[in-house]
Design a protein around this motif. Structure first.
Motif, short mmCIF file in Angstrom:
data_model
loop_
_atom_site.label_atom_id
_atom_site.label_comp_id
_atom_site.label_asym_id
_atom_site.label_seq_id
_atom_site.Cartn_x
_atom_site.Cartn_y
_atom_site.Cartn_z
N HIS A 30 -4.69 -30.17 -34.46
CA HIS A 30 -5.60 -29.47 -33.55
C HIS A 30 -5.51 -27.94 -33.66
O HIS A 30 -6.54 -27.27 -33.66
N ILE A 34 -8.60 -25.51 -34.54
CA ILE A 34 -9.04 -24.44 -33.62
C ILE A 34 -9.23 -23.14 -34.41
O ILE A 34 -10.24 -22.44 -34.25
N THR A 38 -12.86 -21.27 -34.80
CA THR A 38 -13.06 -19.90 -34.33
C THR A 38 -13.40 -18.96 -35.49
O THR A 38 -14.14 -18.01 -35.30
N PRO A 43 -17.09 -22.35 -30.76
CA PRO A 43 -16.09 -22.48 -29.69
C PRO A 43 -15.19 -23.68 -29.93
O PRO A 43 -15.62 -24.73 -30.43
N ALA A 44 -13.93 -23.55 -29.58
CA ALA A 44 -12.94 -24.61 -29.80
C ALA A 44 -13.22 -25.86 -28.96
O ALA A 44 -12.79 -26.95 -29.33
N TYR A 45 -13.94 -25.69 -27.85
CA TYR A 45 -14.19 -26.86 -27.00
C TYR A 45 -15.11 -27.89 -27.67
O TYR A 45 -15.26 -29.00 -27.18
N TYR A 48 -13.27 -31.86 -29.64
CA TYR A 48 -13.15 -33.23 -29.15
C TYR A 48 -14.51 -33.93 -29.01
O TYR A 48 -14.62 -35.10 -29.39
#
Length: 118
Positions: A30, A34, A38, A43-45, A48
């Motif tokens: 993860h 990330i 980036t 965005p990292a969100y 998932y």
């Protein structure tokens, strides 16, 4: 017809392995993912939900009989691979071959699924 099914199952199987590898990287590596997201300006969100969408798309391709759902799954994977290619190409990291392989396998799977279901 036998060759058509062999090509379909081979390309879909290899595509599935590639997507499962990608999804496992999202979950088990993860922190690196990330950093990659980036660096692309994403965005990292999104990590998932994208991993979840990939798994659901694979389930749809393999197990659903409703053509609309399968078409949407193929379309989602197409845009995912296309955007992944351009994201890697635009930042110049040289990692776009995974997206190219995904696109070739995806298109092969799609066109041969059409021949089987015709």
């Amino acid at each position: 017809m036998k060759t058509t099914k062999i090509v379909f199952y081979a390309s879909t199987g290899l595509f599935t392995l590639l997507m499962l590898f990608s999804t496992s990287m999202y979950i088990f590596n993860h922190e690196e993912i990330i950093k990659a997201f980036t660096s692309f300006g994403y965005p990292a969100y999104l990590i998932y939900p994208l991993a979840t969408a990939k798994v659901l798309g694979l389930i749809a391709i393999w197990f659903f009989q409703k053509k609309n759902i399968v078409e949407w799954a193929y379309a989602g994977f197409f845009f995912n691979a296309l955007l992944a290619f351009f994201a890697h190409y635009m930042i110049g990291d040289g990692e776009q071959m995974g997206a190219v392989m995904a696109m070739v396998l995806l298109m092969t799977s799609y066109f041969f699924s059409k021949k089987i279901n015709a």
